[in-house]
Design a protein around this motif. Structure first.
Motif, PDB file in Angstrom:
ATOM      1  N   UNK A   1     -71.682  -6.283 -38.896  1.00 12.41           N
ATOM      2  CA  UNK A   1     -72.688  -7.071 -38.177  1.00 12.41           C
ATOM      3  C   UNK A   1     -72.868  -6.606 -36.736  1.00 12.41           C
ATOM      4  N   UNK A   2     -71.888  -5.894 -36.207  1.00  6.91           N
ATOM      5  CA  UNK A   2     -71.927  -5.458 -34.815  1.00  6.91           C
ATOM      6  C   UNK A   2     -72.686  -4.150 -34.628  1.00  6.91           C
ATOM      7  N   UNK A   3     -73.198  -3.582 -35.708  1.00 10.70           N
ATOM      8  CA  UNK A   3     -74.025  -2.384 -35.592  1.00 10.70           C
ATOM      9  C   UNK A   3     -75.281  -2.696 -34.782  1.00 10.70           C
ATOM     10  N   UNK A   4     -75.819  -1.733 -34.042  1.00  8.16           N
ATOM     11  CA  UNK A   4     -77.106  -1.947 -33.367  1.00  8.16           C
ATOM     12  C   UNK A   4     -78.171  -2.367 -34.378  1.00  8.16           C
ATOM     13  N   UNK A   5     -79.020  -3.299 -33.986  1.00  7.00           N
ATOM     14  CA  UNK A   5     -79.977  -3.897 -34.920  1.00  7.00           C
ATOM     15  C   UNK A   5     -80.865  -2.864 -35.614  1.00  7.00           C
ATOM     16  N   UNK A   6     -81.444  -1.935 -34.870  1.00  3.18           N
ATOM     17  CA  UNK A   6     -82.368  -0.979 -35.476  1.00  3.18           C
ATOM     18  C   UNK A   6     -81.643  -0.053 -36.460  1.00  3.18           C
ATOM     19  N   UNK A   7     -80.396   0.282 -36.151  1.00  6.06           N
ATOM     20  CA  UNK A   7     -79.621   1.105 -37.077  1.00  6.06           C
ATOM     21  C   UNK A   7     -79.286   0.319 -38.337  1.00  6.06           C
ATOM     22  N   UNK A   8     -78.921  -0.945 -38.175  1.00  7.62           N
ATOM     23  CA  UNK A   8     -78.590  -1.802 -39.315  1.00  7.62           C
ATOM     24  C   UNK A   8     -79.797  -1.947 -40.233  1.00  7.62           C
ATOM     25  N   UNK A   9     -80.941  -2.267 -39.660  1.00  6.24           N
ATOM     26  CA  UNK A   9     -82.137  -2.534 -40.460  1.00  6.24           C
ATOM     27  C   UNK A   9     -82.686  -1.287 -41.137  1.00  6.24           C
ATOM     28  N   UNK A  10     -82.378  -0.115 -40.610  1.00 10.86           N
ATOM     29  CA  UNK A  10     -82.890   1.124 -41.197  1.00 10.86           C
ATOM     30  C   UNK A  10     -81.875   1.788 -42.125  1.00 10.86           C
ATOM     31  N   UNK A  11     -80.710   1.149 -42.318  1.00 14.59           N
ATOM     32  CA  UNK A  11     -79.652   1.716 -43.152  1.00 14.59           C
ATOM     33  C   UNK A  11     -79.614   1.035 -44.515  1.00 14.59           C
ATOM     34  N   UNK A  12     -79.151   1.761 -45.520  1.00 11.52           N
ATOM     35  CA  UNK A  12     -78.994   1.179 -46.855  1.00 11.52           C
ATOM     36  C   UNK A  12     -77.709   0.353 -46.917  1.00 11.52           C
ATOM     37  N   UNK A  13     -77.552  -0.390 -47.992  1.00 11.38           N
ATOM     38  CA  UNK A  13     -76.372  -1.236 -48.173  1.00 11.38           C
ATOM     39  C   UNK A  13     -75.081  -0.425 -48.051  1.00 11.38           C
ATOM     40  N   UNK A  14     -75.010   0.706 -48.742  1.00  9.48           N
ATOM     41  CA  UNK A  14     -73.780   1.495 -48.723  1.00  9.48           C
ATOM     42  C   UNK A  14     -73.621   2.266 -47.421  1.00  9.48           C
ATOM     43  N   UNK A  15     -74.718   2.643 -46.779  1.00  8.77           N
ATOM     44  CA  UNK A  15     -74.621   3.239 -45.444  1.00  8.77           C
ATOM     45  C   UNK A  15     -73.936   2.270 -44.482  1.00  8.77           C
ATOM     46  N   UNK A  16     -74.317   1.002 -44.549  1.00 10.96           N
ATOM     47  CA  UNK A  16     -73.752  -0.018 -43.669  1.00 10.96           C
ATOM     48  C   UNK A  16     -72.268  -0.209 -43.954  1.00 10.96           C
ATOM     49  N   UNK A  17     -71.905  -0.249 -45.228  1.00  9.45           N
ATOM     50  CA  UNK A  17     -70.495  -0.422 -45.584  1.00  9.45           C
ATOM     51  C   UNK A  17     -69.654   0.750 -45.078  1.00  9.45           C
ATOM     52  N   UNK A  18     -70.124   1.952 -45.286  1.00  8.12           N
ATOM     53  CA  UNK A  18     -69.381   3.130 -44.841  1.00  8.12           C
ATOM     54  C   UNK A  18     -69.261   3.134 -43.320  1.00  8.12           C
ATOM     55  N   UNK A  19     -70.337   2.810 -42.630  1.00  3.93           N
ATOM     56  CA  UNK A  19     -70.317   2.798 -41.163  1.00  3.93           C
ATOM     57  C   UNK A  19     -69.282   1.807 -40.640  1.00  3.93           C
ATOM     58  N   UNK A  20     -69.197   0.628 -41.258  1.00  5.88           N
ATOM     59  CA  UNK A  20     -68.214  -0.365 -40.843  1.00  5.88           C
ATOM     60  C   UNK A  20     -66.790   0.124 -41.021  1.00  5.88           C
ATOM     61  N   UNK A  21     -66.526   0.791 -42.127  1.00  3.28           N
ATOM     62  CA  UNK A  21     -65.173   1.295 -42.384  1.00  3.28           C
ATOM     63  C   UNK A  21     -64.820   2.454 -41.451  1.00  3.28           C
ATOM     64  N   UNK A  22     -65.782   3.303 -41.167  1.00  3.43           N
ATOM     65  CA  UNK A  22     -65.534   4.381 -40.215  1.00  3.43           C
ATOM     66  C   UNK A  22     -65.158   3.811 -38.856  1.00  3.43           C
ATOM     67  N   UNK A  23     -65.877   2.790 -38.421  1.00  5.67           N
ATOM     68  CA  UNK A  23     -65.596   2.165 -37.126  1.00  5.67           C
ATOM     69  C   UNK A  23     -64.163   1.644 -37.067  1.00  5.67           C
ATOM     70  N   UNK A  24     -63.728   0.971 -38.122  1.00  5.65           N
ATOM     71  CA  UNK A  24     -62.376   0.428 -38.139  1.00  5.65           C
ATOM     72  C   UNK A  24     -61.319   1.527 -38.231  1.00  5.65           C
ATOM     73  N   UNK A  25     -61.597   2.580 -38.984  1.00  7.24           N
ATOM     74  CA  UNK A  25     -60.633   3.674 -39.117  1.00  7.24           C
ATOM     75  C   UNK A  25     -60.441   4.401 -37.783  1.00  7.24           C
ATOM     76  N   UNK A  26     -61.525   4.557 -37.036  1.00  2.00           N
ATOM     77  CA  UNK A  26     -61.409   5.145 -35.700  1.00  2.00           C
ATOM     78  C   UNK A  26     -60.612   4.217 -34.793  1.00  2.00           C
ATOM     79  N   UNK A  27     -60.917   2.934 -34.857  1.00  5.51           N
ATOM     80  CA  UNK A  27     -60.222   1.955 -34.023  1.00  5.51           C
ATOM     81  C   UNK A  27     -58.717   1.967 -34.259  1.00  5.51           C
TER      82      UNK A  27
END
Length: 217
Positions: free
Chosen positions: A56-82
């Motif tokens: 949910x913390x993704x930038x709005x325009x990136x979130x709205x232009x991404x597919x369901x699985x793109x969003x899931x992968x992006x969230x996991x990448x963020x946490x793995x980096x963290x």
């Protein structure tokens, strides 16, 4: 939190066009993405509310232009980096550049069926009796949480009626911050369409809402 995922009542996104006989996966990579996400969710590094809030913390325009699985992968990448399991340089290069770190828990192929069958129950013993009962009139609070919340914008400040009392469950607003389960009573609240959208008809909207979101109307 007023995140891009909370789209109830938003306009100009176009119609919803359900796909007839929609396949489970549209591309082969989606199945692999789902498997990797499920494996990482079993690592013990985060819980469902934390990873949901990350998406949910993704930038709005990136979130709205991404597919369901793109969003899931992006969230996991963020946490793995963290958590230090991958680096930004590795993401850019598309390959491993530092030695792999040991995971807290590993989901093996042999354990997948049992783990998926077990699921992740969210009910927990509560400490207090339910404040509301079926038929009570309630009103949603207007304040937005600073973190993850399951109280949608279009219901804030709106009044409805308790349709069902479910029991006590993990409170997402607390769990998403890594502060423990903090179980609270969960209710199904029925709102009239007129109350939510201003439509003068007999339609209604049902929302499952935790007790801290509600006050007596």
């Amino acid at each position: 939190m007023n995140g891009p995922q909370d789209m109830g009542g938003f306009t100009r996104f176009g119609p919803v066009n359900p796909e007839v006989d929609e396949p489970v996966f549209h591309e082969a990579w989606e199945a692999r993405a789902l498997a990797l996400c499920l494996a990482m969710d079993s690592s013990g590094l985060w819980n469902a509310d934390i990873i949901r809030h990350t998406r949910e913390s993704m930038p709005a325009m990136k979130y709205w232009s991404s597919s369901y699985y793109d969003i899931r992968v992006e969230g996991h990448i963020t946490q793995l980096v963290k958590h230090g399991y991958i680096t930004e340089a590795e993401i850019a290069a598309g390959r491993m550049q530092v030695p792999p770190a040991t995971m807290k828990s590993v989901l093996t192929a042999a354990n997948v069926p049992a783990v998926l069958a077990k699921g992740a129950p969210y009910d927990r013993p509560g400490k207090n009796p339910a404040r509301f009962k079926q038929g009570d009139r309630v009103r949603c609070l207007t304040a937005a949480s600073e973190g993850h919340t399951r109280l949608p914008r279009h219901a804030r400040g709106r009044s409805g009626e308790i349709a069902r009392v479910h029991g006590t469950f993990i409170f997402p607003d607390t769990s998403s911050k890594g502060l423990g389960d903090d179980p609270h009573w969960l209710y199904t609240v029925r709102f009239s369409a007129r109350e939510i959208w201003g439509h003068d008809n007999s339609d209604g909207v049902m929302l499952d809402l935790w007790e801290p979101y509600l006050e007596a109307a």
